[in-house]
Structure formats: structure tokens, C-alpha cells
Design a protein around this motif. Sequence first.
Motif, mmCIF file in Angstrom:
data_model
loop_
_atom_site.group_PDB
_atom_site.id
_atom_site.type_symbol
_atom_site.label_atom_id
_atom_site.label_comp_id
_atom_site.label_asym_id
_atom_site.label_seq_id
_atom_site.Cartn_x
_atom_site.Cartn_y
_atom_site.Cartn_z
ATOM 1 N N VAL A 1 0.855 -1.189 0.000
ATOM 2 C CA VAL A 1 0.000 0.000 0.000
ATOM 3 C C VAL A 1 0.891 1.239 0.000
ATOM 4 C CG1 VAL A 1 -1.923 -1.141 1.133
ATOM 5 C CG2 VAL A 1 -0.185 -0.026 2.528
ATOM 6 N N TYR A 2 0.293 2.393 -0.331
ATOM 7 C CA TYR A 2 1.091 3.586 -0.602
ATOM 8 C C TYR A 2 0.615 4.787 0.212
ATOM 9 C CZ TYR A 2 1.886 0.563 -4.630
ATOM 10 O OH TYR A 2 2.171 -0.513 -5.425
ATOM 11 N N ASP A 3 1.367 5.870 0.087
ATOM 12 C CA ASP A 3 0.960 7.146 0.648
ATOM 13 C C ASP A 3 -0.227 7.676 -0.157
ATOM 14 O OD1 ASP A 3 0.900 9.442 2.115
ATOM 15 O OD2 ASP A 3 2.658 10.351 1.181
ATOM 16 N N ILE A 4 -0.968 8.612 0.427
ATOM 17 C CA ILE A 4 -2.116 9.208 -0.259
ATOM 18 C C ILE A 4 -1.945 10.723 -0.298
ATOM 19 C CG2 ILE A 4 -4.611 9.670 -0.141
ATOM 20 C CD1 ILE A 4 -4.979 6.918 1.099
ATOM 21 N N GLY B 1 -1.417 5.604 10.015
ATOM 22 C CA GLY B 1 -1.570 4.194 9.677
ATOM 23 C C GLY B 1 -1.508 4.015 8.173
ATOM 24 N N SER B 2 -1.867 2.839 7.715
ATOM 25 C CA SER B 2 -1.873 2.539 6.281
ATOM 26 C C SER B 2 -3.300 2.354 5.799
ATOM 27 C CB SER B 2 -1.055 1.274 5.993
ATOM 28 O OG SER B 2 0.284 1.431 6.411
ATOM 29 N N GLU B 3 -3.498 2.485 4.495
ATOM 30 C CA GLU B 3 -4.842 2.385 3.931
ATOM 31 C C GLU B 3 -4.791 1.664 2.594
ATOM 32 O OE1 GLU B 3 -8.216 1.942 2.992
ATOM 33 O OE2 GLU B 3 -8.121 3.035 4.892
ATOM 34 N N ASP B 4 -5.535 0.554 2.521
ATOM 35 C CA ASP B 4 -5.559 -0.250 1.294
ATOM 36 C C ASP B 4 -6.140 0.502 0.107
ATOM 37 O OD1 ASP B 4 -4.668 -2.038 3.115
ATOM 38 O OD2 ASP B 4 -6.142 -3.588 2.721
ATOM 39 N N ALA B 5 -7.032 1.455 0.375
ATOM 40 C CA ALA B 5 -7.610 2.240 -0.713
ATOM 41 C C ALA B 5 -6.550 3.008 -1.492
ATOM 42 C CB ALA B 5 -8.654 3.212 -0.168
ATOM 43 N N SER B 6 -5.357 3.156 -0.901
ATOM 44 C CA SER B 6 -4.278 3.867 -1.590
ATOM 45 C C SER B 6 -3.879 3.184 -2.890
ATOM 46 C CB SER B 6 -3.051 3.988 -0.674
ATOM 47 O OG SER B 6 -2.496 2.711 -0.402
ATOM 48 N N ILE B 7 -4.070 1.858 -2.965
ATOM 49 C CA ILE B 7 -3.743 1.125 -4.192
ATOM 50 C C ILE B 7 -4.663 1.582 -5.326
ATOM 51 C CG2 ILE B 7 -3.696 -1.176 -5.253
ATOM 52 C CD1 ILE B 7 -3.097 -2.300 -2.456
ATOM 53 N N ILE B 8 -5.936 1.721 -5.011
ATOM 54 C CA ILE B 8 -6.912 2.183 -6.008
ATOM 55 C C ILE B 8 -6.659 3.655 -6.343
ATOM 56 C CG2 ILE B 8 -9.371 2.555 -6.437
ATOM 57 C CD1 ILE B 8 -9.879 0.210 -4.453
ATOM 58 N N ILE B 9 -6.400 4.452 -5.321
ATOM 59 C CA ILE B 9 -6.151 5.879 -5.535
ATOM 60 C C ILE B 9 -4.941 6.097 -6.424
ATOM 61 C CG2 ILE B 9 -5.395 7.987 -4.349
ATOM 62 C CD1 ILE B 9 -7.271 7.194 -2.048
ATOM 63 N N LYS B 10 -3.882 5.354 -6.192
ATOM 64 C CA LYS B 10 -2.669 5.519 -7.002
ATOM 65 C C LYS B 10 -2.960 5.238 -8.475
ATOM 66 C CE LYS B 10 2.108 3.982 -7.540
ATOM 67 N NZ LYS B 10 3.187 3.097 -7.041
ATOM 68 N N ARG B 11 -3.714 4.172 -8.750
ATOM 69 C CA ARG B 11 -4.012 3.833 -10.145
ATOM 70 C C ARG B 11 -4.875 4.913 -10.806
ATOM 71 N NH1 ARG B 11 -4.102 -1.057 -13.231
ATOM 72 N NH2 ARG B 11 -5.558 -0.959 -14.984
ATOM 73 N N ILE B 12 -5.912 5.373 -10.101
ATOM 74 C CA ILE B 12 -6.793 6.387 -10.682
ATOM 75 C C ILE B 12 -6.029 7.687 -10.936
ATOM 76 C CG2 ILE B 12 -8.802 7.854 -10.208
ATOM 77 C CD1 ILE B 12 -10.058 5.463 -8.785
ATOM 78 N N GLN B 13 -5.169 8.066 -10.003
ATOM 79 C CA GLN B 13 -4.391 9.290 -10.194
ATOM 80 C C GLN B 13 -3.407 9.153 -11.352
ATOM 81 O OE1 GLN B 13 -2.913 9.922 -6.174
ATOM 82 N NE2 GLN B 13 -4.504 11.440 -5.765
ATOM 83 N N GLN B 14 -2.863 7.956 -11.540
ATOM 84 C CA GLN B 14 -1.974 7.739 -12.683
ATOM 85 C C GLN B 14 -2.721 7.890 -14.004
ATOM 86 O OE1 GLN B 14 -0.439 3.828 -11.689
ATOM 87 N NE2 GLN B 14 1.453 4.671 -10.853
ATOM 88 N N LEU B 15 -4.033 7.624 -13.951
ATOM 89 C CA LEU B 15 -4.875 7.767 -15.137
ATOM 90 C C LEU B 15 -5.567 9.133 -15.163
ATOM 91 C CD1 LEU B 15 -6.404 4.162 -15.077
ATOM 92 C CD2 LEU B 15 -4.684 5.034 -16.664
ATOM 93 N N PHE B 16 -5.073 10.063 -14.339
ATOM 94 C CA PHE B 16 -5.490 11.467 -14.321
ATOM 95 C C PHE B 16 -6.858 11.699 -13.691
ATOM 96 C CE2 PHE B 16 -2.634 10.795 -17.968
ATOM 97 C CZ PHE B 16 -1.546 11.564 -17.536
ATOM 98 N N GLY B 17 -7.356 10.741 -12.908
ATOM 99 C CA GLY B 17 -8.557 10.987 -12.135
ATOM 100 C C GLY B 17 -8.220 11.728 -10.848
ATOM 101 N N LYS B 18 -9.218 12.358 -10.240
ATOM 102 C CA LYS B 18 -9.025 13.118 -9.012
ATOM 103 C C LYS B 18 -9.573 12.326 -7.825
ATOM 104 C CE LYS B 18 -9.254 17.531 -11.428
ATOM 105 N NZ LYS B 18 -9.905 18.870 -11.523
ATOM 106 N N CYS B 19 -8.791 12.283 -6.747
ATOM 107 C CA CYS B 19 -9.141 11.421 -5.614
ATOM 108 C C CYS B 19 -9.074 12.186 -4.296
ATOM 109 C CB CYS B 19 -8.188 10.234 -5.538
ATOM 110 S SG CYS B 19 -8.178 9.175 -7.004
ATOM 111 N N ILE B 20 -9.889 11.715 -3.356
ATOM 112 C CA ILE B 20 -9.830 12.260 -1.997
ATOM 113 C C ILE B 20 -10.126 11.155 -0.994
ATOM 114 C CG2 ILE B 20 -12.278 12.984 -1.923
ATOM 115 C CD1 ILE B 20 -11.193 15.478 -0.337
ATOM 116 N N TYR B 21 -9.440 11.218 0.134
ATOM 117 C CA TYR B 21 -9.658 10.304 1.251
ATOM 118 C C TYR B 21 -9.835 11.164 2.500
ATOM 119 C CZ TYR B 21 -9.081 6.305 4.355
ATOM 120 O OH TYR B 21 -9.297 5.324 5.285
ATOM 121 N N PHE B 22 -10.912 10.933 3.244
ATOM 122 C CA PHE B 22 -11.165 11.747 4.429
ATOM 123 C C PHE B 22 -11.579 10.871 5.605
ATOM 124 C CE2 PHE B 22 -15.098 11.478 2.037
ATOM 125 C CZ PHE B 22 -16.119 11.441 2.959
#
Length: 288
Positions: A194-197, A228-249
Motif C-alpha cells: 500500500v502507498y501514501d495518499i 496508519g496505512s490504507e488499502d484504498a491507496s492502491i486504487i487511488i494511485k491507479r486512478i491518479q496515474q490515469l489522471f482521475g481526481k481522488c480524496i480520502y477523508f
Amino acid sequence: MHACGHDFHTAIGLVLARWISEQRAKLRGKIILLFQPAEEGSRGARAVSASGLLDEADYFAAAHVGMMARTGEVVIDPYGFLCGTKFNVDFKGRAAHCASEPEAGKNALAAACSAFMLLQGISRSSKGASRINVGKLSGGRGRNIIPDQAYMEIDLRGETTEVNDYLVERTQEILKGTAQSLDVQLSIEDLGTVYDIKNDPELVEYLKEVASQCPLVKAVTTHSDFGGSEDASIIIKRIQQLFGKCIYFVIGADRTAGHHQPDFDADEAALEIGFEMFKGLIRKINGC
């Protein structure tokens, strides 16, 4: 009991789905609700990301209840998400009677125990915070049998990808070294990383406006350490690489105990706040 609040997330998502269905004539575009499978192991998020289901997403929003926030508080742009990697490890040796023929055995549990101690001694990196945890260690078949099998579950976390990669490399070296030194076989299952967000600034402003207009929200915090860590970061990283906009709150919720503790329970007032936040964000993006 998983004791983390994912039942809250599911309840919020179900009510949101009903509201979307009721408002479909006023909304535009395609709205996908993701009930994240296999959370806490990254396997679910990794599978969803690889499926391509969300590759055309223009916007993606995710949230967690509780964490560092109290009931009535919403953290718009949390920071401090740790990168992390999880391993399941199997040591395979050879069983033998501990008294009559101990030299015929190959002690898998001894290899696992040796690896456990060496993992605690990995030098911390000067480039960021790190965490190393062996959350499970088991092995053997009986008191008079040389253990021919042992199993470990390892959780690594680093402040950056570089720090996490360093921990992964050292952990693998230790596991391979202890297996070789005690002449046992080794199998390492990588459950994923998992990654940073980093939140999109436009969505941060959108969500800040939504929170300020929600009567149930008593405090709006822009930045707070997630820790902590967040599994959603995997999805966020892919969407951002495809130029989508993401937010986690984070949707604040008073708790009777910390996450993953046996007596964990959370304030159900967070349910309505979570629903209102997601609903407001959808309306804001839709311009209605």
C-alpha cells in the motif's frame, strides 16, 4: 470481530446507494459504489485496481470512521499515510523424534524464531518512520517432535516508498538467511503493498465546503496525522496515474476502545454524518 468500523462504511454505502437511486433523474454520469473486499490485507484493493473497473473514473472518494477524530469532526485532508507490505511466510523442515533421532530432523520453528528475533534488529532508516511487526508465529506438531513446519505473518510499514522498500529488502534477506542456515525450505507470499495518499486540491475544497454546510459537522479539520496505512491507496494511485481526481477523508466517531481492540465500538452518530458528506460531495461534483 474485525473491530475497525467497516460495518459503518457498508451501512453508509447502502443508504447512499438508495439515495442515488431515488435521485437518479437529477444526477449525471455513472456512479460506482465500491464495498472494498478483503480490506486489511490489500488483496481486495489490488484485485479491484487490476480489474480496470475504475479506470475511467473522473473522481474517487473514500473515507474511514473513527481514527484520530471525534464525533462531529471531519478531517478533510489527512496526512501521514504509511506505505506498507504484508508477507505470509512458511518454513518447511523435517519431523523427527526429539530423543531417539533428533539429528534426522530439520527444525522449521527454530528458523522462524531466529528470523523473528533478527527482524526486531533491523536498523531503522534515517529517511523516515518505520514499523516492523510479526503478528502471528506458530509451528510444530507436538512436544516430542522436531517441528517440521512454522508459519509467520509479517507487517512492514514505512513513511515513504523508499523506507518501505528498504524494510522489504532486509526482511527478505533475513528470512532467506535463516532458512538457509537451518537447512529448511522457505515460501514467502507477498500480499501486496500500500502507498501514501495525496488528495486532489480541488476535491479538498469541495469537501471543505460540503462539511461547512452540514449542520451535523461541529468541527472541520483540514490536516491531521492519519498514523496508519490504507488499502484504498492502491486504487487511488491507479486512478491518479490515469489522471482521475481522488480524496480520502476521515469521519470522526467517539470510540469505546482503539481500532482492532476486543471492546471496540463506535458512536453511530457518525453514520448520518458520513452519508451527508458523501451525498454532498456527489451533489457538488454534479453541480446540483
